[in-house]
Design an enzyme around this catalytic site. Sequence first.
Site, short mmCIF file in Angstrom:
data_model
loop_
_atom_site.label_atom_id
_atom_site.label_comp_id
_atom_site.label_asym_id
_atom_site.label_seq_id
_atom_site.Cartn_x
_atom_site.Cartn_y
_atom_site.Cartn_z
N GLU A 11 0.82 -1.21 0.00
CA GLU A 11 0.00 0.00 0.00
C GLU A 11 0.86 1.27 0.00
O GLU A 11 1.82 1.37 0.73
CB GLU A 11 -0.95 0.00 1.20
CG GLU A 11 -1.92 -1.17 1.23
CD GLU A 11 -2.87 -1.20 0.03
OE1 GLU A 11 -3.03 -0.15 -0.63
OE2 GLU A 11 -3.43 -2.27 -0.24
N ARG A 20 -17.59 -1.08 4.70
CA ARG A 20 -18.53 -1.80 3.84
C ARG A 20 -19.30 -2.85 4.63
O ARG A 20 -20.45 -3.15 4.34
CB ARG A 20 -17.74 -2.45 2.69
CG ARG A 20 -18.57 -3.24 1.70
CD ARG A 20 -17.68 -3.79 0.59
NE ARG A 20 -16.57 -4.58 1.12
CZ ARG A 20 -16.66 -5.86 1.45
NH1 ARG A 20 -17.80 -6.52 1.35
NH2 ARG A 20 -15.59 -6.51 1.90
N CYS A 29 -7.93 -2.07 7.73
CA CYS A 29 -6.55 -2.05 7.22
C CYS A 29 -6.06 -0.61 7.04
O CYS A 29 -4.99 -0.24 7.52
CB CYS A 29 -6.46 -2.83 5.91
SG CYS A 29 -6.76 -4.61 6.12
N HIS A 32 -1.06 -5.95 1.87
CA HIS A 32 -2.23 -6.82 1.77
C HIS A 32 -1.84 -8.15 1.13
O HIS A 32 -1.04 -8.18 0.18
CB HIS A 32 -3.32 -6.17 0.91
CG HIS A 32 -4.30 -5.36 1.70
ND1 HIS A 32 -4.46 -4.00 1.53
CD2 HIS A 32 -5.19 -5.74 2.66
CE1 HIS A 32 -5.41 -3.57 2.35
NE2 HIS A 32 -5.86 -4.60 3.05
#
Length: 208
Positions: A79, A89, A142, A166
């Site tokens: 990232e 979500r 995250c 990730h």
Amino acid sequence: MKVLVTGFEPFGGEKINPTERIAKDLDGIKIGDAQVFGRVLPVVFGKAKEVLEKTLEEIKPDIAIHVGLAPGRSAISIERIAVNAIDARIPDNEGKKIEDEPIVPGAPTAYFSTLPIKKIMKKLHERGIPAYISNSAGLYLCNYVMYLSLHHSATKGYPKMSGFIHVPYIPEQIIDKIGKGQVPPSMCYEMELEAVKVAIEVALEELL
């Protein structure tokens, strides 16, 4: 040198999370002259912050590499940026679903990873591990942890390097998804573990 590696407990109905295993398997090992500390964070807003900040204050790591599961991704994703926003979500593991809120009110809009992300990607490719630079860590736990770690670096002066990686599903997570639509990609656990070790090695070389 001290290196902190964090993973997460299972979430979203999954029974396992490979990043929990990664943190536990790396805890206590040495890479070069560096001592590695592995810790598992709860997938709960608020609690994850408490555990992370307590861990950073106790260990005072030179390097922090946070690792999370990204269902649907097919390679290691390193990232680039964490944004000061939560827009979950799905609910966390205590049923909280936070939407459109800042992680740290009044703090910077975003922080860039301070890991040598391009060098890590290059070394992973040399080792035969598929990897790419990602420009979104999402807006769930995250990104939350990545932002908090970088904010800690900016305000407290440590860790000197911090960032997020990730990883995809591991194969055993795919078994119960067969026959239920498109089967998501996976990567063997050993390759994911090796990827995090490589990231540590490259980060250490950068600091020395």
